[in-house]
Write a protein that holds these residues in place. Structure first.
Motif, PDB file in Angstrom:
ATOM      1  N   ILE A 198       0.846  -1.204   0.000  1.00 24.86           N
ATOM      2  CA  ILE A 198       0.000   0.000   0.000  1.00 24.86           C
ATOM      3  C   ILE A 198       0.879   1.252   0.000  1.00 24.86           C
ATOM      4  CG2 ILE A 198      -1.708   1.302   1.332  1.00 24.86           C
ATOM      5  CD1 ILE A 198      -2.734  -1.409   2.395  1.00 24.86           C
TER       6      ILE A 198
ATOM      7  N   LYS B 271       4.719  11.906   9.617  1.00 19.67           N
ATOM      8  CA  LYS B 271       3.791  11.744  10.746  1.00 19.67           C
ATOM      9  C   LYS B 271       2.394  11.382  10.271  1.00 19.67           C
ATOM     10  CE  LYS B 271       6.319  14.118  14.218  1.00 19.67           C
ATOM     11  NZ  LYS B 271       6.508  15.285  15.056  1.00 19.67           N
ATOM     12  N   PHE B 272       2.061  11.823   9.089  1.00 16.69           N
ATOM     13  CA  PHE B 272       0.794  11.383   8.490  1.00 16.69           C
ATOM     14  C   PHE B 272       0.907   9.907   8.097  1.00 16.69           C
ATOM     15  CE2 PHE B 272      -1.354  10.854   4.248  1.00 16.69           C
ATOM     16  CZ  PHE B 272      -2.629  10.669   4.760  1.00 16.69           C
TER      17      PHE B 272
ATOM     18  N   LEU C 135       3.010   7.542   9.158  1.00 14.56           N
ATOM     19  CA  LEU C 135       3.134   6.612  10.280  1.00 14.56           C
ATOM     20  C   LEU C 135       2.014   6.780  11.306  1.00 14.56           C
ATOM     21  CD1 LEU C 135       6.973   6.368  10.784  1.00 14.56           C
ATOM     22  CD2 LEU C 135       5.405   4.501  10.305  1.00 14.56           C
ATOM     23  N   GLY C 136       1.190   7.804  11.109  1.00 16.08           N
ATOM     24  CA  GLY C 136      -0.009   7.892  11.935  1.00 16.08           C
ATOM     25  C   GLY C 136      -1.020   6.840  11.493  1.00 16.08           C
ATOM     26  N   LEU C 137      -0.896   6.435  10.247  1.00 18.40           N
ATOM     27  CA  LEU C 137      -1.711   5.331   9.738  1.00 18.40           C
ATOM     28  C   LEU C 137      -1.040   4.022  10.166  1.00 18.40           C
ATOM     29  CD1 LEU C 137      -2.312   6.900   6.238  1.00 18.40           C
ATOM     30  CD2 LEU C 137      -4.015   6.564   8.018  1.00 18.40           C
ATOM     31  N   PRO C 138      -1.821   2.947  10.215  1.00 25.69           N
ATOM     32  CA  PRO C 138      -1.242   1.705  10.745  1.00 25.69           C
ATOM     33  C   PRO C 138      -0.236   1.033   9.799  1.00 25.69           C
ATOM     34  CG  PRO C 138      -3.560   1.398  10.196  1.00 25.69           C
ATOM     35  CD  PRO C 138      -3.261   2.836   9.988  1.00 25.69           C
ATOM     36  N   HIS C 139       0.938   1.613   9.693  1.00 28.15           N
ATOM     37  CA  HIS C 139       2.041   0.982   8.963  1.00 28.15           C
ATOM     38  C   HIS C 139       3.203   0.808   9.931  1.00 28.15           C
ATOM     39  CE1 HIS C 139      -0.081   1.697   5.251  1.00 28.15           C
ATOM     40  NE2 HIS C 139      -0.172   2.975   5.530  1.00 28.15           N
ATOM     41  N   ARG C 140       3.889  -0.337   9.831  1.00 31.38           N
ATOM     42  CA  ARG C 140       5.118  -0.504  10.598  1.00 31.38           C
ATOM     43  C   ARG C 140       6.206   0.305   9.926  1.00 31.38           C
ATOM     44  NH1 ARG C 140       3.161  -5.726  10.443  1.00 31.38           N
ATOM     45  NH2 ARG C 140       2.563  -6.559  12.481  1.00 31.38           N
ATOM     46  N   ARG C 141       7.210   0.627  10.708  1.00 38.43           N
ATOM     47  CA  ARG C 141       8.296   1.386  10.108  1.00 38.43           C
ATOM     48  C   ARG C 141       8.977   0.582   9.013  1.00 38.43           C
ATOM     49  NH1 ARG C 141      11.153   5.035  14.838  1.00 38.43           N
ATOM     50  NH2 ARG C 141       9.206   5.789  15.759  1.00 38.43           N
TER      51      ARG C 141
ATOM     52  N   ASN D 268       3.511  12.514  20.386  1.00 35.44           N
ATOM     53  CA  ASN D 268       4.462  11.654  19.673  1.00 35.44           C
ATOM     54  C   ASN D 268       4.745  10.360  20.432  1.00 35.44           C
ATOM     55  OD1 ASN D 268       4.694  13.455  17.574  1.00 35.44           O
ATOM     56  ND2 ASN D 268       6.566  14.401  18.325  1.00 35.44           N
TER      57      ASN D 268
ATOM     58  N   ASP E 185       4.011   6.422  19.297  1.00 37.72           N
ATOM     59  CA  ASP E 185       5.260   5.683  19.104  1.00 37.72           C
ATOM     60  C   ASP E 185       6.162   6.329  18.050  1.00 37.72           C
ATOM     61  OD1 ASP E 185       7.003   3.518  19.774  1.00 37.72           O
ATOM     62  OD2 ASP E 185       6.462   2.533  17.900  1.00 37.72           O
TER      63      ASP E 185
ATOM     64  N   LEU F 281       0.924  -0.798  16.261  1.00 39.98           N
ATOM     65  CA  LEU F 281       0.154  -0.998  15.039  1.00 39.98           C
ATOM     66  C   LEU F 281      -1.341  -1.117  15.355  1.00 39.98           C
ATOM     67  CD1 LEU F 281       0.999  -1.227  12.056  1.00 39.98           C
ATOM     68  CD2 LEU F 281       0.637  -3.681  12.281  1.00 39.98           C
TER      69      LEU F 281
ATOM     70  N   ARG G  94      -2.701   2.252  16.362  1.00 36.45           N
ATOM     71  CA  ARG G  94      -2.916   3.176  15.246  1.00 36.45           C
ATOM     72  C   ARG G  94      -4.051   2.726  14.330  1.00 36.45           C
ATOM     73  NH1 ARG G  94       2.247   3.453  12.506  1.00 36.45           N
ATOM     74  NH2 ARG G  94       2.977   1.775  13.849  1.00 36.45           N
ATOM     75  N   LYS G  95      -4.374   1.429  14.356  1.00 41.66           N
ATOM     76  CA  LYS G  95      -5.543   0.970  13.605  1.00 41.66           C
ATOM     77  C   LYS G  95      -6.819   1.576  14.164  1.00 41.66           C
ATOM     78  CE  LYS G  95      -4.073  -3.480  11.812  1.00 41.66           C
ATOM     79  NZ  LYS G  95      -3.821  -4.871  12.222  1.00 41.66           N
TER      80      LYS G  95
ATOM     81  N   THR H  88      -6.982   4.461  15.894  1.00 44.53           N
ATOM     82  CA  THR H  88      -6.804   5.875  16.206  1.00 44.53           C
ATOM     83  C   THR H  88      -6.783   6.697  14.932  1.00 44.53           C
ATOM     84  OG1 THR H  88      -5.475   5.211  18.108  1.00 44.53           O
ATOM     85  CG2 THR H  88      -5.296   7.498  17.419  1.00 44.53           C
TER      86      THR H  88
ATOM     87  N   ILE I 180      -5.513  10.400  13.477  1.00 45.63           N
ATOM     88  CA  ILE I 180      -4.530  11.389  13.895  1.00 45.63           C
ATOM     89  C   ILE I 180      -4.523  12.601  12.979  1.00 45.63           C
ATOM     90  CG2 ILE I 180      -2.057  11.799  14.211  1.00 45.63           C
ATOM     91  CD1 ILE I 180      -2.388   8.432  14.455  1.00 45.63           C
TER      92      ILE I 180
ATOM     93  N   PRO J  11      -1.882  15.321  12.716  1.00 42.53           N
ATOM     94  CA  PRO J  11      -0.602  15.754  13.259  1.00 42.53           C
ATOM     95  C   PRO J  11      -0.463  17.276  13.203  1.00 42.53           C
ATOM     96  CG  PRO J  11      -0.304  14.378  11.284  1.00 42.53           C
ATOM     97  CD  PRO J  11      -1.738  14.730  11.381  1.00 42.53           C
TER      98      PRO J  11
ATOM     99  N   ALA K   9      -5.530   6.653   3.104  1.00 39.32           N
ATOM    100  CA  ALA K   9      -5.846   6.386   4.516  1.00 39.32           C
ATOM    101  C   ALA K   9      -6.850   5.242   4.633  1.00 39.32           C
ATOM    102  CB  ALA K   9      -6.383   7.655   5.185  1.00 39.32           C
TER     103      ALA K   9
ATOM    104  N   SER L  55      -5.047   2.040   3.894  1.00 42.31           N
ATOM    105  CA  SER L  55      -4.117   1.719   4.981  1.00 42.31           C
ATOM    106  C   SER L  55      -4.848   1.138   6.182  1.00 42.31           C
ATOM    107  CB  SER L  55      -3.359   2.971   5.414  1.00 42.31           C
ATOM    108  OG  SER L  55      -2.573   3.470   4.357  1.00 42.31           O
ATOM    109  N   LYS L  56      -6.057   1.632   6.414  1.00 42.40           N
ATOM    110  CA  LYS L  56      -6.802   1.168   7.596  1.00 42.40           C
ATOM    111  C   LYS L  56      -7.761   0.045   7.257  1.00 42.40           C
ATOM    112  CE  LYS L  56      -6.753   4.695  10.981  1.00 42.40           C
ATOM    113  NZ  LYS L  56      -7.507   5.632  11.787  1.00 42.40           N
TER     114      LYS L  56
ATOM    115  N   MET M 218      -6.489  16.785   6.390  1.00 37.46           N
ATOM    116  CA  MET M 218      -5.905  15.926   7.422  1.00 37.46           C
ATOM    117  C   MET M 218      -6.997  15.405   8.352  1.00 37.46           C
ATOM    118  SD  MET M 218      -2.747  15.161   7.724  1.00 37.46           S
ATOM    119  CE  MET M 218      -2.215  14.982   6.064  1.00 37.46           C
TER     120      MET M 218
ATOM    121  N   THR N  58      -8.768  12.545   6.775  1.00 37.21           N
ATOM    122  CA  THR N  58      -8.040  11.272   6.853  1.00 37.21           C
ATOM    123  C   THR N  58      -8.083  10.719   8.279  1.00 37.21           C
ATOM    124  OG1 THR N  58      -5.892  12.301   7.297  1.00 37.21           O
ATOM    125  CG2 THR N  58      -6.453  11.930   5.001  1.00 37.21           C
TER     126      THR N  58
END
Lengths: 280, 312
Positions: free
Chosen positions: A5, A90-91, A93-99, B47, B51, B72, B75-76, B78, B80, B82, B100, B103-104, B139, B142
């Protein structure tokens, strides 16, 4: 899945970069120039098989060997550091992605971008070959493209790896420049100096095994080896150039793939490791 | 159930102490206003919850999950927004929302979300051409993806005009009514006052007050602001001002032409009026108003003389 994704998003974003479009145009000009040069040279030689190899090498490998690393590093160095600098990370990684999904997604997405650039450049080179030379093997062309995309992946991995290890795009750019200088200039010079220091001379009829190994392990040499392996050609390989029958394993053409894989994996690994524990 | 539970968290950057033993709890279903001047540590706290950074010491839990190892999953659930929203300039508004949603693994309609935040007409435009306010709205769209259990909004009103800020508050209320916990930071009290159930005030890396808005008000000595209009400026105005300032319970006196604005405790009111008349002028008119929460906030977070007493 998450990495895919991220890769898709990243591809869509990066493919619209003007810099990339400029680089692709430049690359296309190089391949057309290579085709013109090949057509001129083919008039000088009679050996048909050597000729077709030379055509391909001049048209595709030489421009790609020179420009693909530069394109890939330019496409890669800002991938993560740039998002960190701007704050869009920050947008993301604010979504559920691992680093690690972000790092891998970036490598995939940007490799896709470089692949498009390679594809465009090679297609135009191919048209040039048809125009100037008249014929070309499509199988060879496809193999060439595939190996070159792999080569692009290696440099994207180096660029993204650098990008994941620093919070400043300037530092990542300096790192990328150093990588170019290292493999394009320093690697060869150091090899020659080593040869002189160890063997006492620059010119040897049959250089020692370590020298073959040294000269085979840079990513650029590995790209050449891998192309030699897929074209399965009897062209100007290291072995024929020096007329020796037993090459060290590392200098075998197929081993080029292993070397390319290592060059891709190491920077990705370092980038993952560093990016995973660092404060954003 | 607690949505956010921060206990004993210290965050150090080199020699700089960003958070100093912070304890903070946000109950599920609350609208929690996280207040503090710029640089107090609000973004650092957010922050940590997401994490993006890791605490030097202490424990951060969200939905009773570990902020680090279960990030993870957190954040699923939540959404955000920023601070200082930065977008992908080359992608459109709709592409941002679609990303977004993907991703979710949610099934929202991107256009519906864009409509809700008021930028449906710009959905197909590249975000690089968005104004700050539009970027902020995008933002927010999203952040709303997938009906999150927790919404974290870092300075959400940045770049919004008063109308935009009001729409933002409406959406916050709607989301809360749906069951979401809202945690939002601001350095402007007005935005928090209007919607929050609870308020925490952060200063220099720790919480200096935490209560409901009414509770915070009650904890202050009853401050009154007196506006006294005189028939003329007294002959010796400097002495008059000094005399009023010296009254016990008066914290400040400010002259504005023939009008004096006196901040004082309730009990000092009559003394102030009497003292004014001792200076040979008569009071034509006076009005009082109770301390606004803004004064309270300033009192809590500034070092100005006279307010030190309210800080624990």
């Amino acid at each position: 899945m998450s990495a895919i994704i991220v890769a898709k998003k990243d591809f869509r974003d990066a493919i619209r970069s003007r810099v990339l479009i400029g680089l692709t145009v430049l690359f296309a000009l190089f391949t057309v120039g290579g085709a013109a040069l090949a057509s001129w040279l083919s008039g000088l030689s009679d050996d048909a098989s050597a000729q077709s190899t030379i055509e391909l090498v001049l048209t595709l490998q030489a421009p790609a060997g020179f420009l693909v690393p530069i394109i890939a590093l330019i496409v890669g160095y800002g991938a993560i550091a740039g998002e960190r600098e701007s704050g869009s990370l920050k947008f993301l990684l604010g979504l559920p992605h691992r680093r690690r999904d972000v790092v891998l997604g970036k490598v995939l997405g940007r490799t896709g971008v470089v692949a498009v650039s390679i594809f465009v450049g090679f297609t135009i080179g191919l048209l040039g070959l048809f125009a100037f030379v008249g014929s070309v093997s499509l199988t060879d062309y496809v193999a060439f493209t595939a190996v070159t995309i792999l080569f692009g992946l290696v440099y994207v991995a180096i660029g993204v790896g650098l990008s994941a290890m620093t919070r400043s795009t300037t530092r990542a750019a300096v790192g990328a420049l150093c990588v170019v200088i290292l493999f394009k200039v320093i690697w060869g010079i150091v090899g020659t100096i080593l040869l002189y220091v160890i063997e006492g001379t620059f010119l040897m009829e049959s250089p020692p095994g370590w020298y073959f190994v040294y000269n085979a392990v840079s990513p650029d040499a590995a790209y050449g080896s891998a192309i030699g392996a897929v074209l399965n050609q009897s062209g100007p390989t290291v072995a024929s150039a020096y007329d020796i029958s037993t090459l060290p394993l590392v200098a075998e053409p197929w081993f080029g793939f292993v070397i390319l894989a290592v060059w891709a994996a190491v920077p990705i690994g370092l980038g993952l490791w560093r990016f995973d524990y660092v404060d954003l | 159930m607690t949505a956010i539970d921060i206990s004993g968290v210290t965050k150090r950057y080199g020699t700089e102490l960003a958070l100093d033993g912070l304890d903070l709890t946000v109950e599920s279903g609350d609208i929690y206003g996280f207040l503090g001047p710029n640089g107090a540590g609000k973004s650092t706290t957010i922050n940590l919850v997401l994490d993006f950074i890791r605490p030097t010491r202490g424990d951060v839990r969200v939905f009773d999950l570990d902020a680090r190892s279960d990030s993870l999953e957190i954040r699923k659930r939540t959404g955000i927004l920023p601070e200082g929203a930065t977008l992908y300039d080359r992608l459109t508004g709709r592409q941002h929302v679609e990303f977004a949603i993907e991703s979710k693994a949610a099934d929202d309609d991107p256009d519906e979300l864009l409509e809700r935040v008021g930028i449906a007409d710009a959905a197909g435009k590249k975000a690089g051409g968005y104004s700050k306010g539009m970027a902020q709205r995008l933002m927010l769209a999203t952040a709303l993806v997938g009906e999150p259990d927790l919404l974290i909004l870092d300075e959400p009103s940045t770049g919004l005009d008063p109308n935009g800020a009001r729409e933002m508050r409406e959406i916050i209320r709607e989301e809360n009514a749906r069951g979401a916990t809202i945690f939002f930071s601001s350095h402007v009290l007005g935005q928090v006052e209007a919607v929050c159930d609870r308020v925490g005030i952060l200063r220099d890396g720790h919480l200096i007050a935490e209560d409901t808005i009414d509770g915070l008000r009650d904890s202050m000595p009853t401050q009154t602001r007196l506006r006294v209009t005189l028939d003329r400026i007294p002959d010796d105005s400097a002495a008059a001002l000094a005399a009023i300032e010296s009254i016990d319970g008066v914290s400040s006196v400010e002259p504005e032409g023939r009008t004096l604005i006196v901040a004082c405790e309730d009990r000092a009111k009559t003394t102030v009026l009497r003292r004014i008349e001792e200076h040979g002028v008569s009071v034509e008119d006076f009005e009082t108003d109770d301390s606004s929460l803004e004064d309270l906030f300033v009192a809590y977070t500034s070092d100005a003389a006279g307010s030190a007493g309210v800080i624990q």
